[in-house]
Design a protein around this motif. Structure first.
Motif, PDB file in Angstrom:
ATOM      1  N   ASP A 128       0.842  -1.206   0.000  1.00 57.02           N
ATOM      2  CA  ASP A 128       0.000   0.000   0.000  1.00 57.02           C
ATOM      3  C   ASP A 128       0.875   1.253   0.000  1.00 57.02           C
ATOM      4  OD1 ASP A 128      -2.182  -1.659   0.102  1.00 57.02           O
ATOM      5  OD2 ASP A 128      -2.572  -1.358   2.238  1.00 57.02           O
ATOM      6  N   ASN A 169       2.444   1.807  -3.388  1.00 58.80           N
ATOM      7  CA  ASN A 169       1.425   2.270  -4.336  1.00 58.80           C
ATOM      8  C   ASN A 169       1.061   3.734  -4.099  1.00 58.80           C
ATOM      9  OD1 ASN A 169       1.329  -0.116  -5.709  1.00 58.80           O
ATOM     10  ND2 ASN A 169      -0.383  -0.950  -4.518  1.00 58.80           N
ATOM     11  N   GLN A 170       1.084   4.143  -2.837  1.00 68.65           N
ATOM     12  CA  GLN A 170       0.707   5.541  -2.511  1.00 68.65           C
ATOM     13  C   GLN A 170       1.908   6.477  -2.496  1.00 68.65           C
ATOM     14  OE1 GLN A 170      -1.482   5.414   1.247  1.00 68.65           O
ATOM     15  NE2 GLN A 170      -2.452   3.532   0.553  1.00 68.65           N
TER      16      GLN A 170
END
Ligand code: NAD
Ligand code: 89Y
Length: 339
Positions: free
Chosen positions: A299, A302-303
């Motif tokens: 996560d 991805n961010q």
């Protein structure tokens, strides 16, 4: 996200199972210098290319992330190889044998602009997260005291025989997680005082450690660990937590029971970990946290944000480990600025 796993031993099996449960992640290469361990891992990653030599695997490439599940002695060389190949890295705890090695590793990956996350999973155990969330909600006001306690007689040497052989044992292996939980709850520490003991004559290092920390937040915490404690119920691998705040108290008791007391009102709830399909009791607590931290890593990439326990963050946890040994060896309080 294409992942290469190096080290296919005792703990790596959890990491492979966890990757298999994360959407968008695929283990495309596995490496262990022991062919037997490599073939056991291949059963969980049948499509992955298999290598007995890490340098060969790096040269072949085809992945974005290296997940290191080897023991500490190999971490620096492997992290530096990953940095030389411009890869993101997850490295198991403890990051390195010395703070100098740890700093060099963090600098090597930082210089590439890639992410280094230390696999510091205990703060991601669902029961521990429930305590972190309850504390951060402000329900018990300003915390002023905390105790995080891990005491067990579980035979960890059966699965991890190297734990009986090192000069250092419980602080470096297990206390590191408990110190990290203290940091997740109360922030950075400025001073530590520690005592250690070896109770089990069959091992080389210390199996009992008691540590007192001053945090910049004003909290005083006690972090105590033992693998020489016969108790019923056996609580391995639970961390028991008590926090006193200006408005109330938080308690994480044996059996994953969380109590929040405000005034005379006590609310108690079950914060047991989920038993994942591939998990086994009593390890399911740790196994669930492996899946959660690996998902957190995905996560964050991805961010475009840093994982909680990135290299810079983990230097502070590892400095506490070094400072605890210094304190115990020299029988004095150690200020973290000394390191
Ligand atoms: P292990 O000895 O069972 O496995 C390590 C494997 O790495 C072995 O199979 C070995 O052959 C391989 N290896 C070592 N150096 C290598 C190299 N240079 N190239 C290729 N293969 C190499 O150890 P383990 O018990 O699985 O522990 C691995 C790491 O995981 C340790 O750092 C340990 O502290 C950590 N660990 C973390 C947790 C946790 O909850 N985060 C729990 C247990 C262990
Ligand atoms: O190696 C240790 C860890 O990180 O968690 C528990 C353990 O497996 C034994 O102390």
């Amino acid at each position: 996200m294409k992942i290469a796993l190096i080290g296919c031993g005792f703990f790596a099996m959890n990491q492979l199972h966890a990757w298999n449960g994360i959407a968008g992640a695929e283990v495309v290469a596995i490496c262990d210098r022991d062919p037997e361990r490599l073939s056991l891992a291949a059963a969980l990653a049948p499509k992955a290319a298999a290598y007995t030599d890490a340098a060969e695997m790096f040269a072949a490439g085809g992945f974005d992330v290296v997940d290191l599940a080897t023991t500490v002695g190999s971490h620096r060389a492997l992290v530096e190889m990953a940095a030389a190949h411009q890869l993101h890295v997850i490295c198991q705890k403890p990051i390195a044998p010395t703070l100098a090695d740890a700093r060099a590793m963090v600098n090597a990956v930082d210089a590439t602009g890639k992410t280094l996350m230390i696999h510091e999973n205990f703060r991601w155990q669902s029961a521990v997260r429930a305590v972190i969330d309850a504390l951060r909600s402000g329900a018990i006001g300003e915390p002023f005291f905390g105790r995080i306690s891990f005491r067990s007689g579980y035979d960890v040497y059966a699965g991890q025989p190297y734990l009986a052989e090192g000069e250092r044992f419980i602080i470096e292996d297990l206390g590191i997680h408990i110190l990290d939980i203290a940091r997740a709850l109360f922030g950075d520490a400025t001073r530590i005082t520690a005592t250690t003991r070896r109770v089990n004559p069959a091992i080389k290092g210390e199996d009992v450690a008691t540590m007192l920390l001053d945090h910049t937040s004003g909290v005083t915490s006690v972090v105590d660990c033992s693998y020489a404690t016969r108790r019923s119920p056996e609580t391995f691998p639970e961390s028991l937590i008590e926090i006193d705040g200006t408005l109330g108290t938080l308690r994480l008791d044996a059996g994953y029971t969380l109590s929040v007391q405000i005034g005379d009102q006590v609310e108690t709830r079950d914060v047991s970990p989920t038993l994942l399909s591939w998990a086994d009791r009593p390890w399911h607590n740790i196994q669930e946290s492996v899946q959660i931290i690996q998902q957190h890593f995905v996560d964050c990439l991805n961010q475009g944000i840093a994982p909680e326990t990135d290299g810079q963050d983990n230097l502070k946890t590892f400095a506490l480990v070094e400072a605890a040994y210094l304190s115990a060896n020299e029988n004095r309080t150690v200020d973290l600025t000394e390191l």
